[in-house]
Design a protein around this motif. Structure first.
Motif, PDB file in Angstrom:
ATOM      1  N   SER A 189       0.841  -1.190   0.000  1.00 52.55           N
ATOM      2  CA  SER A 189       0.000   0.000   0.000  1.00 52.55           C
ATOM      3  C   SER A 189       0.876   1.240   0.000  1.00 52.55           C
ATOM      4  CB  SER A 189      -0.917   0.024   1.221  1.00 52.55           C
ATOM      5  OG  SER A 189      -1.615   1.260   1.281  1.00 52.55           O
ATOM      6  N   THR A 190       0.689   2.099  -1.001  1.00 54.34           N
ATOM      7  CA  THR A 190       1.381   3.390  -1.039  1.00 54.34           C
ATOM      8  C   THR A 190       0.434   4.534  -0.710  1.00 54.34           C
ATOM      9  OG1 THR A 190       0.957   3.795  -3.396  1.00 54.34           O
ATOM     10  CG2 THR A 190       2.906   2.488  -2.837  1.00 54.34           C
ATOM     11  N   ASP A 191      -0.807   4.207  -0.389  1.00 54.25           N
ATOM     12  CA  ASP A 191      -1.812   5.207  -0.046  1.00 54.25           C
ATOM     13  C   ASP A 191      -1.650   5.584   1.422  1.00 54.25           C
ATOM     14  OD1 ASP A 191      -4.096   6.719   0.459  1.00 54.25           O
ATOM     15  OD2 ASP A 191      -5.360   5.480  -0.830  1.00 54.25           O
ATOM     16  N   PRO A 192      -1.487   6.892   1.739  1.00 57.20           N
ATOM     17  CA  PRO A 192      -1.358   7.276   3.157  1.00 57.20           C
ATOM     18  C   PRO A 192      -2.533   6.802   4.011  1.00 57.20           C
ATOM     19  CG  PRO A 192      -0.788   9.111   1.721  1.00 57.20           C
ATOM     20  CD  PRO A 192      -1.355   8.035   0.832  1.00 57.20           C
ATOM     21  N   ALA A 193      -3.724   6.709   3.414  1.00 52.49           N
ATOM     22  CA  ALA A 193      -4.892   6.193   4.142  1.00 52.49           C
ATOM     23  C   ALA A 193      -4.931   4.677   3.986  1.00 52.49           C
ATOM     24  CB  ALA A 193      -6.170   6.831   3.606  1.00 52.49           C
ATOM     25  N   HIS A 194      -4.015   3.995   4.682  1.00 54.26           N
ATOM     26  CA  HIS A 194      -3.877   2.554   4.507  1.00 54.26           C
ATOM     27  C   HIS A 194      -5.149   1.827   4.945  1.00 54.26           C
ATOM     28  CE1 HIS A 194       0.322   3.028   3.610  1.00 54.26           C
ATOM     29  NE2 HIS A 194       0.576   3.563   4.768  1.00 54.26           N
ATOM     30  N   SER A 195      -5.527   0.811   4.177  1.00 52.68           N
ATOM     31  CA  SER A 195      -6.650  -0.034   4.576  1.00 52.68           C
ATOM     32  C   SER A 195      -6.380  -1.507   4.305  1.00 52.68           C
ATOM     33  CB  SER A 195      -7.933   0.410   3.854  1.00 52.68           C
ATOM     34  OG  SER A 195      -7.726   0.519   2.453  1.00 52.68           O
ATOM     35  N   LEU A 196      -5.143  -1.849   3.932  1.00 54.56           N
ATOM     36  CA  LEU A 196      -4.800  -3.261   3.745  1.00 54.56           C
ATOM     37  C   LEU A 196      -5.001  -4.042   5.036  1.00 54.56           C
ATOM     38  CD1 LEU A 196      -1.528  -3.613   1.609  1.00 54.56           C
ATOM     39  CD2 LEU A 196      -3.801  -4.510   1.085  1.00 54.56           C
ATOM     40  N   ILE A 244       0.857 -12.632   5.627  1.00 58.65           N
ATOM     41  CA  ILE A 244      -0.567 -12.793   5.875  1.00 58.65           C
ATOM     42  C   ILE A 244      -0.929 -14.275   5.928  1.00 58.65           C
ATOM     43  CG2 ILE A 244      -2.890 -12.246   5.021  1.00 58.65           C
ATOM     44  CD1 ILE A 244      -1.271  -9.817   5.934  1.00 58.65           C
ATOM     45  N   ARG A 245      -0.373 -15.016   5.000  1.00 64.39           N
ATOM     46  CA  ARG A 245      -0.490 -16.467   4.941  1.00 64.39           C
ATOM     47  C   ARG A 245       0.672 -16.950   4.098  1.00 64.39           C
ATOM     48  NH1 ARG A 245      -3.348 -18.927   0.004  1.00 64.39           N
ATOM     49  NH2 ARG A 245      -1.185 -19.590  -0.064  1.00 64.39           N
ATOM     50  N   PRO A 246       0.997 -18.235   4.117  1.00 63.31           N
ATOM     51  CA  PRO A 246       2.136 -18.690   3.318  1.00 63.31           C
ATOM     52  C   PRO A 246       2.024 -18.259   1.858  1.00 63.31           C
ATOM     53  CG  PRO A 246       1.428 -20.429   4.799  1.00 63.31           C
ATOM     54  CD  PRO A 246       0.401 -19.319   4.930  1.00 63.31           C
ATOM     55  N   GLY A 247       3.058 -17.594   1.380  1.00 60.91           N
ATOM     56  CA  GLY A 247       3.087 -17.119  -0.001  1.00 60.91           C
ATOM     57  C   GLY A 247       2.559 -15.714  -0.194  1.00 60.91           C
ATOM     58  N   LEU A 248       1.916 -15.151   0.821  1.00 57.31           N
ATOM     59  CA  LEU A 248       1.330 -13.814   0.689  1.00 57.31           C
ATOM     60  C   LEU A 248       1.871 -12.898   1.789  1.00 57.31           C
ATOM     61  CD1 LEU A 248      -0.587 -11.728  -0.509  1.00 57.31           C
ATOM     62  CD2 LEU A 248      -2.437 -12.718   0.865  1.00 57.31           C
ATOM     63  N   ASP A 249       2.640 -11.882   1.365  1.00 59.72           N
ATOM     64  CA  ASP A 249       3.178 -10.873   2.278  1.00 59.72           C
ATOM     65  C   ASP A 249       2.526  -9.531   1.986  1.00 59.72           C
ATOM     66  OD1 ASP A 249       4.901 -12.773   3.331  1.00 59.72           O
ATOM     67  OD2 ASP A 249       6.539 -12.234   1.973  1.00 59.72           O
ATOM     68  N   ALA A 250       2.530  -8.657   2.979  1.00 61.61           N
ATOM     69  CA  ALA A 250       1.934  -7.332   2.816  1.00 61.61           C
ATOM     70  C   ALA A 250       2.823  -6.290   3.473  1.00 61.61           C
ATOM     71  CB  ALA A 250       0.530  -7.295   3.415  1.00 61.61           C
ATOM     72  N   LEU A 251       2.726  -5.062   2.967  1.00 62.15           N
ATOM     73  CA  LEU A 251       3.532  -3.947   3.468  1.00 62.15           C
ATOM     74  C   LEU A 251       2.744  -2.664   3.285  1.00 62.15           C
ATOM     75  CD1 LEU A 251       6.287  -2.630   4.336  1.00 62.15           C
ATOM     76  CD2 LEU A 251       6.892  -2.629   1.900  1.00 62.15           C
ATOM     77  N   GLU A 252       2.721  -1.837   4.317  1.00 63.01           N
ATOM     78  CA  GLU A 252       2.122  -0.510   4.226  1.00 63.01           C
ATOM     79  C   GLU A 252       3.239   0.523   4.382  1.00 63.01           C
ATOM     80  OE1 GLU A 252      -2.379  -1.241   5.977  1.00 63.01           O
ATOM     81  OE2 GLU A 252      -0.786  -0.734   7.380  1.00 63.01           O
ATOM     82  N   VAL A 269      -5.627  -7.951   9.931  1.00 61.36           N
ATOM     83  CA  VAL A 269      -4.394  -8.140  10.692  1.00 61.36           C
ATOM     84  C   VAL A 269      -3.628  -6.819  10.705  1.00 61.36           C
ATOM     85  CG1 VAL A 269      -4.187 -10.591  10.123  1.00 61.36           C
ATOM     86  CG2 VAL A 269      -3.080  -8.888   8.652  1.00 61.36           C
ATOM     87  N   ARG A 270      -2.715  -6.698  11.657  1.00 63.80           N
ATOM     88  CA  ARG A 270      -1.865  -5.508  11.694  1.00 63.80           C
ATOM     89  C   ARG A 270      -0.714  -5.702  10.720  1.00 63.80           C
ATOM     90  NH1 ARG A 270       0.829  -2.755  17.119  1.00 63.80           N
ATOM     91  NH2 ARG A 270       1.787  -0.978  16.044  1.00 63.80           N
ATOM     92  N   ILE A 271      -0.404  -4.676   9.911  1.00 64.60           N
ATOM     93  CA  ILE A 271       0.661  -4.799   8.914  1.00 64.60           C
ATOM     94  C   ILE A 271       1.772  -3.809   9.219  1.00 64.60           C
ATOM     95  CG2 ILE A 271       1.235  -4.642   6.457  1.00 64.60           C
ATOM     96  CD1 ILE A 271      -1.633  -5.580   5.863  1.00 64.60           C
ATOM     97  N   GLY A 272       1.611  -2.549   8.866  1.00 65.07           N
ATOM     98  CA  GLY A 272       2.626  -1.545   9.181  1.00 65.07           C
ATOM     99  C   GLY A 272       3.755  -1.499   8.170  1.00 65.07           C
ATOM    100  N   GLY A 273       4.868  -0.864   8.599  1.00 62.00           N
ATOM    101  CA  GLY A 273       5.970  -0.557   7.696  1.00 62.00           C
ATOM    102  C   GLY A 273       7.003  -1.652   7.533  1.00 62.00           C
ATOM    103  N   ARG A 274       6.752  -2.824   8.071  1.00 60.79           N
ATOM    104  CA  ARG A 274       7.627  -3.974   7.867  1.00 60.79           C
ATOM    105  C   ARG A 274       6.842  -5.050   7.137  1.00 60.79           C
ATOM    106  NH1 ARG A 274      10.216  -0.470   9.342  1.00 60.79           N
ATOM    107  NH2 ARG A 274      11.795  -0.309  11.000  1.00 60.79           N
TER     108      ARG A 274
END
Length: 348
Positions: free
Chosen positions: A45-52, A67-75, A58-63
Motif C-alpha cells: 500500500s502506497t496510499d497514506p490512508a492505509h486499509s490493507l 498474511i499467509r504462506p506465499g502472501l506478504d503485505a507492506l504498508e 491483521v496488523r501490517i505496518g511498515g515492515r
C-alpha cells in the motif's frame, strides 16, 4: 473485450483509481489469487490512508508482514519513509564534508523535510526498491496505490528524478574542472597566507567537499559521483520496468457512477501519454441481478446507463465486472470471494 487472468499475469501490477472505489480490495484479491496459485506475492500500500490491514483483519505496518504462506503485505508510511530517506542523505553528506559544515547540513535537511515533492521522492525510492524485488524475493509485487492523481505523479517521478540527478552530475563535473584549475593556481601561490585565505569556508560546492590536500581524484569525490550515478541507474531501471508491458501492468478500478467514470477516463489518457501499459478495468460493485426492491430498481436503471457509458468510453480496453456483495469485504475468505470473480474463466 473482457479482462482475462492472462492480462494480469505480470510480475508488477499497479492498482489505482478514484478514492473509495475498491482499489485495496482489488489489489488484495489479486494478490491472494496469485498466492493461491503457489506464487510468492507481496502486496504494497502506497496510499497514506492505509486499509490493507483492515481488509485482511491483521496488523501490517511498515515492515513486511506474512498474511499467509506465499502472501506478504507492506504498508509504506510516507512520513517514516521521508525521515529514513533524509537520514540517509544526511549521513552521506556528513561523510564527505568538513565538520564545520555539519550544522549547515542539518539545517538544509530540516528544510528539505517540508519541501514540495519530498514525500513523493522518498516514496519513489522505496517503490523502486520493491519493483526490483519482483522476480527475486517475490514472484509478483502488487501496488495498492493512492488515488489517481498521486499515482500519476509517482509514475512521472523516475524521469524527473533522473533528470535532476544528471543535473547534479553535471554540476560535479563542472566542480571537478574548477578544482583542477584551482589546483594549478594553488601550485603557483607563494605564501601560506594566500593559501589559508583560499581554504577558508565560503559556502560554495568546493569548500563543502574538499580539504586543502584533496583534488578531483580524491576517493571521497569519486564516492559522491558513484552515489549520484547509482541513483540515476536506479531511477532508470524503475522507469524501464514501468514501461515494459512484459513486466508491468496498470489496473484501473472504478464503480458505475459518474465521477469515477470521468476520473478513470482522464487517468487512462494520462497513462497512455506516459506509455504505461494498462491491463484493463475492474468495474466494481455492480448490482447483482437478484437484488430487488423499488429503490434498487431505480438504482439499477441509473447504473445501466453508466455501464453503457463505460462500454462506450473504454471501448477496446479489457474490463471485468465485480458484483456488489451483501456484506463488508474483510478477512481472507471474503477477499477470496472477490478473487474468484476476478479470476474466474470467462463464460462460467
Amino acid at each position: 473485450m473482457l479482462l482475462t487472468p492472462e492480462a494480469l499475469d505480470r510480475p508488477i501490477l499497479f492498482v489505482g483509481g478514484k478514492g473509495g472505489v475498491g482499489k485495496t480490495t482489488t489489489a488484495g484479491a489479486l494478490a491472494l489469487a496469485a498466492a493461491d496459485e503457489g506464487r510468492r506475492v507481496l502486496v504494497v500500500s502506497t496510499d497514506p490512508a492505509h486499509s490493507l490491514a483492515d481488509l485482511f483483519g491483521v496488523r501490517i505496518g511498515g515492515r513486511v508482514r506474512t498474511i499467509r504462506p506465499g502472501l506478504d503485505a507492506l504498508e509504506i508510511d510516507p512520513d517514516e519513509q521521508v525521515d529514513h530517506y533524509l537520514q540517509t542523505v544526511r549521513e552521506n553528506l556528513k561523510s564527505f564534508v568538513r565538520p564545520a559544515m555539519y550544522a549547515e547540513i542539518d539545517r538544509q535537511i530540516a528544510l528539505a523535510r517540508h519541501s514540495p515533492g519530498a514525500v513523493e521522492a522518498a516514496l519513489l525510492e522505496r517503490v523502486a526498491e520493491l519493483i526490483e524485488s519482483a522476480g527475486t524475493t517475490h514472484d509478483r509485487v502488487i501496488f495498492d496505490t493512492a488515488p489517481t492523481g498521486h499515482t500519476l505523479r509517482l509514475l512521472a517521478l523516475p524521469g524527473i528524478m533522473q533528470a535532476w540527478t544528471e543535473g547534479l552530475l553535471r554540476s560535479r563535473e563542472r566542480s571537478d574542472r574548477l578544482g583542477e584549475g584551482l589546483g594549478r593556481l594553488e601550485a603557483r601561490r607563494a605564501t601560506r597566507e594566500a593559501k589559508e585565505e583560499r581554504e577558508a569556508p565560503t559556502g560554495d560546492e568546493l569548500s563543502w567537499f574538499e580539504t586543502p590536500d584533496e583534488g578531483p581524484s580524491d576517493p571521497r569525490r569519486r564516492r559522491i559521483r558513484e552515489i549520484l550515478l547509482e541513483r540515476r541507474r536506479g531511477f532508470a531501471r524503475a522507469r524501464r520496468a514501468l514501461l515494459d508491458p512484459e513486466r508491468t501492468a496498470f489496473v484501473l478500478v472504478l464503480t458505475p457512477e459518474r465521477l469515477p467514470i470521468l476520473e478513470s477516463a482522464r487517468a487512462l489518457a494520462a497513462l497512455r501519454d506516459h506509455e504505461v501499459p494498462v491491463a484493463g478495468l475492474v468495474v466494481n460493485r455492480v448490482l447483482p441481478e437478484e437484488a430487488g426492491g423499488s429503490f434498487l430498481e431505480r438504482r439499477r436503471e441509473q447504473e445501466a446507463r453508466h455501464l453503457e457509458e463505460i462500454e462506450g468510453e473504454f471501448r477496446g480496453v479489457p474490463r471485468i465486472r465485480v458484483p456488489l456483495l451483501p456484506g463488508d469485504v474483510e478477512g481472507l475468505e471474503a477477499v477470496r470471494t472477490i478473487a474468484d470473480h476476478l479470476m474466474r474463466p470467462r463464460g462460467e
